[in-house]
Design a protein around this motif. Structure first.
Motif, mmCIF file in Angstrom:
data_model
loop_
_atom_site.group_PDB
_atom_site.id
_atom_site.type_symbol
_atom_site.label_atom_id
_atom_site.label_comp_id
_atom_site.label_asym_id
_atom_site.label_seq_id
_atom_site.Cartn_x
_atom_site.Cartn_y
_atom_site.Cartn_z
ATOM 1 N N HIS A 113 40.453 12.104 2.248
ATOM 2 C CA HIS A 113 39.903 13.122 1.361
ATOM 3 C C HIS A 113 40.746 14.393 1.327
ATOM 4 O O HIS A 113 40.618 15.206 0.395
ATOM 5 C CB HIS A 113 38.482 13.489 1.807
ATOM 6 C CG HIS A 113 38.401 13.996 3.211
ATOM 7 N ND1 HIS A 113 38.571 13.172 4.303
ATOM 8 C CD2 HIS A 113 38.194 15.244 3.704
ATOM 9 C CE1 HIS A 113 38.466 13.894 5.410
ATOM 10 N NE2 HIS A 113 38.239 15.144 5.078
ATOM 11 N N GLN A 114 41.634 14.570 2.314
ATOM 12 C CA GLN A 114 42.495 15.748 2.346
ATOM 13 C C GLN A 114 43.746 15.581 1.478
ATOM 14 O O GLN A 114 44.415 16.561 1.163
ATOM 15 C CB GLN A 114 42.933 16.045 3.792
ATOM 16 C CG GLN A 114 41.801 16.344 4.754
ATOM 17 C CD GLN A 114 41.248 17.751 4.578
ATOM 18 O OE1 GLN A 114 41.498 18.423 3.573
ATOM 19 N NE2 GLN A 114 40.498 18.209 5.554
ATOM 20 N N ILE A 115 44.057 14.333 1.145
ATOM 21 C CA ILE A 115 45.251 14.061 0.336
ATOM 22 C C ILE A 115 44.941 14.368 -1.132
ATOM 23 O O ILE A 115 44.069 13.753 -1.740
ATOM 24 C CB ILE A 115 45.701 12.593 0.494
ATOM 25 C CG1 ILE A 115 45.824 12.219 1.975
ATOM 26 C CG2 ILE A 115 47.019 12.381 -0.258
ATOM 27 C CD1 ILE A 115 46.786 13.079 2.753
ATOM 28 N N GLY A 116 45.660 15.329 -1.675
ATOM 29 C CA GLY A 116 45.402 15.766 -3.039
ATOM 30 C C GLY A 116 44.555 17.020 -3.093
ATOM 31 O O GLY A 116 44.411 17.616 -4.168
ATOM 32 N N THR A 117 43.976 17.413 -1.973
ATOM 33 C CA THR A 117 43.219 18.670 -1.911
ATOM 34 C C THR A 117 43.973 19.622 -0.991
ATOM 35 O O THR A 117 44.688 20.501 -1.436
ATOM 36 C CB THR A 117 41.786 18.425 -1.413
ATOM 37 O OG1 THR A 117 41.832 17.699 -0.167
ATOM 38 C CG2 THR A 117 40.994 17.613 -2.425
ATOM 39 N N ARG A 118 43.848 19.430 0.292
ATOM 40 C CA ARG A 118 44.574 20.252 1.266
ATOM 41 C C ARG A 118 46.054 19.877 1.318
ATOM 42 O O ARG A 118 46.925 20.746 1.364
ATOM 43 C CB ARG A 118 43.936 20.052 2.636
ATOM 44 C CG ARG A 118 44.438 20.971 3.722
ATOM 45 C CD ARG A 118 43.752 20.589 5.029
ATOM 46 N NE ARG A 118 43.806 21.641 6.010
ATOM 47 C CZ ARG A 118 43.312 21.525 7.242
ATOM 48 N NH1 ARG A 118 42.723 20.392 7.591
ATOM 49 N NH2 ARG A 118 43.388 22.518 8.099
#
Length: 319
Positions: free
Chosen positions: A131-136
């Motif tokens: 879930h952090q890939i593409g956001t954080r």
């Protein structure tokens, strides 16, 4: 997890210690403005330390003075604390990366750049935190590394030799004696190590001295404990999530540790990846060819910052 500031070596470098969830103190170095719009985290390889990024880091600082660059030593490496040998595995390194990010870059976009075991750490983190890939996480570079099959090609095939298991057992029984043996062996096998790390091109004595020093300083328990992990490591499934973000895959054509076949497979699994082969470079491409590596990372930073246009997959052969 906690962070403790320590002495500052120069006005350009800030030092800190990040305590992981299981209480291991990791030595962190930070460069550039604290309020930078983009943070780049450089992760080193097995038996190395943050100094392996020296040439690339200096070049990135000159090219992007407004970026923040973070380096840290993995547990059991460099200035970071030793830990239980049971924690010397890539899943734990992925968790350590998460702890470092939470401490030094809790907000804002981040680009992760991993060399060798550092790249494997990035893939472990991506698997643990998709879930952090593409956001954080807005960009990833995988340099001279692999997603699986380390024991199937190049020098990695030596991991299947029964002598490796015997070596690990000896280290568990008598780590002190084996550490002394390691220092002598490094001198005996220096020509082989040079070929494996630097390929078929001439390398400056300064680069060789730096590489040898980093290998010699790594504790024998650290070196031995990770070897079994490399045999079973498989993060192929983590590659798919990287298609969400700009991704660089780079290796040398003369890399005997993680041959180009590994990088070709990773690039094929990531949509719109920037795939670069550095002609004649070996496994230590970040020391041997820092200019080419820096240029590739700079292009990744531009893409990750939203100023570049992604039009399709890209392949370069850098002479």
């Amino acid at each position: 997890m906690s962070i403790t500031s320590t002495a500052t070596a120069t006005s350009a470098e800030r030092r800190a210690t990040v305590s992981t969830a299981d209480g291991v103190a990791l030595a962190v170095r930070e460069y550039g403005p604290r309020n930078a719009e983009l943070t780049v985290v450089l992760l080193h390889g097995h038996c190395l330390r943050t100094a392996s990024w020296t040439y690339v880091r200096h070049a990135l600082q000159r090219r992007y003075p407004g970026a923040r660059i973070v380096c840290y030593d993995h547990r059991g490496h460099g200035d970071s604390a030793a830990a239980s040998r049971r924690t010397y595995n890539l899943e734990q390194l992925g968790r350590d990366l998460s702890d470092v990010l939470d401490a030094v870059a809790p907000t804002g976009p981040v680009v992760l750049v991993g060399h060798s075991m550092g790249g494997m750490t990035v893939l472990s983190y991506a698997s643990q935190h998709p879930h952090q890939i593409g956001t954080r996480i807005v960009g990833v570079a995988l340099i001279a590394t692999a997603a699986s099959g380390l024991a199937d090609a190049g020098f990695g095939r030596l991991l299947r030799n029964p002598a490796v298991s015997a070596f690990q057992a000896a280290v568990r029984r008598a780590p002190g004696a084996m550490q002394q043996a390691k220092l002598m062996a490094c001198k005996v096998f220096a020509p082989i190590i040079r070929t494996a790390e630097f390929g078929d091109r001439k390398v400056s004595p300064r680069v060789l001295a730096l590489a040898n020093a980093m290998h010699n300083e790594t504790p024998i328990v650290t070196m031995a404990s990770f070897l079994s992990e490399f045999m079973v490591y498989d993060q192929t499934d983590a590659l798919a999530v990287l298609s969400k973000i700009p991704t660089l895959v780079l290796c040398g054509t003369a890399d005997l540790m993680t041959p180009p076949s590994h990088s070709i497979a990773m690039a094929a699994a990531v949509e719109y990846s920037d795939f670069i082969l550095v002609d004649g470079a070996g496994h230590s491409v970040i020391l041997e060819r820092p200019t080419e590596v820096t240029e590739a990372i700079a292009r990744l930073m531009t893409r990750a910052g939203g100023t570049g246009q992604i039009t399709g997959s890209h392949l370069d052969l850098v002479a």
